[in-house]
Enzyme design. Sequence first.
Site, PDB file in Angstrom:
ATOM      1  N   HIS A 143       0.824  -1.225   0.000  1.00 14.62           N
ATOM      2  CA  HIS A 143       0.000   0.000   0.000  1.00 14.62           C
ATOM      3  C   HIS A 143       0.851   1.265   0.000  1.00 14.62           C
ATOM      4  O   HIS A 143       0.345   2.359  -0.217  1.00 14.62           O
ATOM      5  CB  HIS A 143      -0.884   0.037   1.254  1.00 14.62           C
ATOM      6  CG  HIS A 143      -1.848  -1.095   1.324  1.00 14.62           C
ATOM      7  ND1 HIS A 143      -1.836  -2.031   2.328  1.00 14.62           N
ATOM      8  CD2 HIS A 143      -2.846  -1.451   0.509  1.00 14.62           C
ATOM      9  CE1 HIS A 143      -2.793  -2.916   2.117  1.00 14.62           C
ATOM     10  NE2 HIS A 143      -3.420  -2.585   1.029  1.00 14.62           N
TER      11      HIS A 143
ATOM     12  N   CYS B 150       3.518  -1.324  -4.199  1.00  7.81           N
ATOM     13  CA  CYS B 150       3.110  -1.805  -5.527  1.00  7.81           C
ATOM     14  C   CYS B 150       3.451  -0.746  -6.582  1.00  7.81           C
ATOM     15  O   CYS B 150       3.233   0.451  -6.353  1.00  7.81           O
ATOM     16  CB  CYS B 150       1.604  -2.064  -5.520  1.00  7.81           C
ATOM     17  SG  CYS B 150       0.965  -2.393  -7.161  1.00  7.81           S
TER      18      CYS B 150
ATOM     19  N   HIS C  27      -7.465   4.722   5.023  1.00  8.21           N
ATOM     20  CA  HIS C  27      -6.765   3.566   4.450  1.00  8.21           C
ATOM     21  C   HIS C  27      -5.260   3.864   4.311  1.00  8.21           C
ATOM     22  O   HIS C  27      -4.863   4.980   3.968  1.00  8.21           O
ATOM     23  CB  HIS C  27      -7.365   3.239   3.086  1.00  8.21           C
ATOM     24  CG  HIS C  27      -6.910   1.938   2.526  1.00  8.21           C
ATOM     25  ND1 HIS C  27      -5.722   1.799   1.855  1.00  8.21           N
ATOM     26  CD2 HIS C  27      -7.469   0.703   2.551  1.00  8.21           C
ATOM     27  CE1 HIS C  27      -5.574   0.541   1.483  1.00  8.21           C
ATOM     28  NE2 HIS C  27      -6.626  -0.150   1.895  1.00  8.21           N
TER      29      HIS C  27
ATOM     30  N   GLU D 185      -3.039   3.123   2.101  1.00  8.08           N
ATOM     31  CA  GLU D 185      -2.582   3.645   0.805  1.00  8.08           C
ATOM     32  C   GLU D 185      -2.888   5.141   0.687  1.00  8.08           C
ATOM     33  O   GLU D 185      -2.054   5.928   0.230  1.00  8.08           O
ATOM     34  CB  GLU D 185      -3.280   2.892  -0.339  1.00  8.08           C
ATOM     35  CG  GLU D 185      -2.879   3.455  -1.701  1.00  8.08           C
ATOM     36  CD  GLU D 185      -3.782   2.992  -2.835  1.00  8.08           C
ATOM     37  OE1 GLU D 185      -4.354   1.891  -2.751  1.00  8.08           O
ATOM     38  OE2 GLU D 185      -3.902   3.750  -3.810  1.00  8.08           O
TER      39      GLU D 185
ATOM     40  N   THR E 121      -6.056   3.391  -5.636  1.00 10.15           N
ATOM     41  CA  THR E 121      -5.962   2.479  -6.787  1.00 10.15           C
ATOM     42  C   THR E 121      -7.084   1.448  -6.866  1.00 10.15           C
ATOM     43  O   THR E 121      -7.413   0.989  -7.951  1.00 10.15           O
ATOM     44  CB  THR E 121      -4.619   1.716  -6.746  1.00 10.15           C
ATOM     45  OG1 THR E 121      -4.480   1.117  -5.465  1.00 10.15           O
ATOM     46  CG2 THR E 121      -3.452   2.638  -7.012  1.00 10.15           C
TER      47      THR E 121
ATOM     48  N   CYS F 264      -6.178   0.864 -10.438  1.00  9.47           N
ATOM     49  CA  CYS F 264      -5.361  -0.310 -10.743  1.00  9.47           C
ATOM     50  C   CYS F 264      -6.091  -1.193 -11.749  1.00  9.47           C
ATOM     51  O   CYS F 264      -7.260  -1.530 -11.553  1.00  9.47           O
ATOM     52  CB  CYS F 264      -5.111  -1.057  -9.437  1.00  9.47           C
ATOM     53  SG  CYS F 264      -4.696  -2.761  -9.658  1.00  9.47           S
TER      54      CYS F 264
ATOM     55  N   ASN G 116     -10.340  -3.917  -1.609  1.00  9.74           N
ATOM     56  CA  ASN G 116     -10.766  -4.424  -2.922  1.00  9.74           C
ATOM     57  C   ASN G 116     -11.711  -5.616  -2.767  1.00  9.74           C
ATOM     58  O   ASN G 116     -12.609  -5.806  -3.583  1.00  9.74           O
ATOM     59  CB  ASN G 116      -9.546  -4.727  -3.805  1.00  9.74           C
ATOM     60  CG  ASN G 116      -8.828  -5.979  -3.383  1.00  9.74           C
ATOM     61  OD1 ASN G 116      -9.219  -7.068  -3.747  1.00  9.74           O
ATOM     62  ND2 ASN G 116      -7.761  -5.840  -2.606  1.00  9.74           N
TER      63      ASN G 116
ATOM     64  N   SER H  74      -5.633  -9.940  -2.244  1.00 18.16           N
ATOM     65  CA  SER H  74      -4.674 -10.429  -1.249  1.00 18.16           C
ATOM     66  C   SER H  74      -5.079 -11.810  -0.712  1.00 18.16           C
ATOM     67  O   SER H  74      -4.642 -12.219   0.361  1.00 18.16           O
ATOM     68  CB  SER H  74      -4.547  -9.422  -0.100  1.00 18.16           C
ATOM     69  OG  SER H  74      -5.822  -9.070   0.383  1.00 18.16           O
TER      70      SER H  74
HETATM   71 FE1  F3S Z   1      -1.137  -3.147  -6.752  1.00 15.27          FE
HETATM   72 FE2  F3S Z   1      -3.509  -3.295  -7.764  1.00 15.27          FE
HETATM   73 FE3  F3S Z   1      -2.584  -5.241  -6.341  1.00 15.27          FE
HETATM   74  S1  F3S Z   1      -2.604  -1.505  -6.832  1.00 15.27           S
HETATM   75  S2  F3S Z   1      -1.266  -4.293  -4.859  1.00 15.27           S
HETATM   76  S3  F3S Z   1      -1.785  -4.584  -8.332  1.00 15.27           S
HETATM   77  S4  F3S Z   1      -4.672  -4.481  -6.307  1.00 15.27           S
END
Ligand code: F3S
Length: 282
Positions: free
Chosen positions: A72, A94, A122, A124, A163, A195, A225, A266
């Site tokens: 994050h 990331c 959060h 991030e 993201t 993202c 997410n 995750s």
């Molecule tokens: Fe990065 Fe997207 Fe995963 S921001 S940590 S690729 S959910």
Amino acid sequence: MQIERARELGLCFGVRRALYMAHDAAERHGTLQTLGPLAHNRVLLAELEDHGVHSVDSIDQLAGPAVVISAHGASPDVTALLQGRGLAVVDTTCPNVAAAQRIGANMAREGLAIVIYGDSRHTEVRGLLGWSGENALATLDADSLLQGCPTSTLTRLGIIAQTTQRVEDFTLFAQQVCASLIEHSREIRIINTLCDATRRRQAAAVELARTVDAMVVIGGRTSANTKRLAETCAAIVETHLVESAEELDAEQLRGKRRVGLTAGASTPDASIEHVEALLSRL
Ligand code: F3S
């Protein structure tokens, strides 16, 4: 019961990369601490503990010699503080988050006030705020932004997003801000920092949810997410959010002909396999 996986689900490249870097650093340093959880998933954190990677909540709890910054990311102040204490910093931010940090920092340097569409609590977003200059703020509510700030402070505005937000929500937010501020502003710059891995998981979940009798979303309850995946699916079909197979209430799904599976970015592969195996026994 027919069980079908979304065509894209589970661990994203950013979390896989962070895990790889943390395992590698743990081997070099023996034991390792992460500032905040490496990812928001209990199963994954338990696995890391087994490999000598422990999570602490504050800088004062860090014992060294090395500390991991999670996928994050963190604000530059925090990184400088860690380095100032002589800790070896393993930065697993990331690349998508790092790109958003750079965009916020560059626009702030150009004199734009940065608005981050995201949850200000959060990790991030706290990091993004640190990169985006002293005029940055984070919100999920366009109205609160418009009511809380005098329009004179928003004459040059840069809008970015946490993201993992949904593209539809960010679009609506940006439209509302533009509609209200365009007459008071000289410049409103919107940069899509969402993202793509999250967007593809969302799209795959929607596609599958439209064809099944129920969805099971696997992932941490504190994972941003994962929560959004569950919300998206729940708007289409009956949806159950579980962190592991043990949480699955099989009775709720008995009699369903087709059940769809998706998982947050995750969620370890093993968690998906366990849930799938349990469902297939019904
Ligand atoms: Fe990065 Fe997207 Fe995963 S921001 S940590 S690729 S959910």
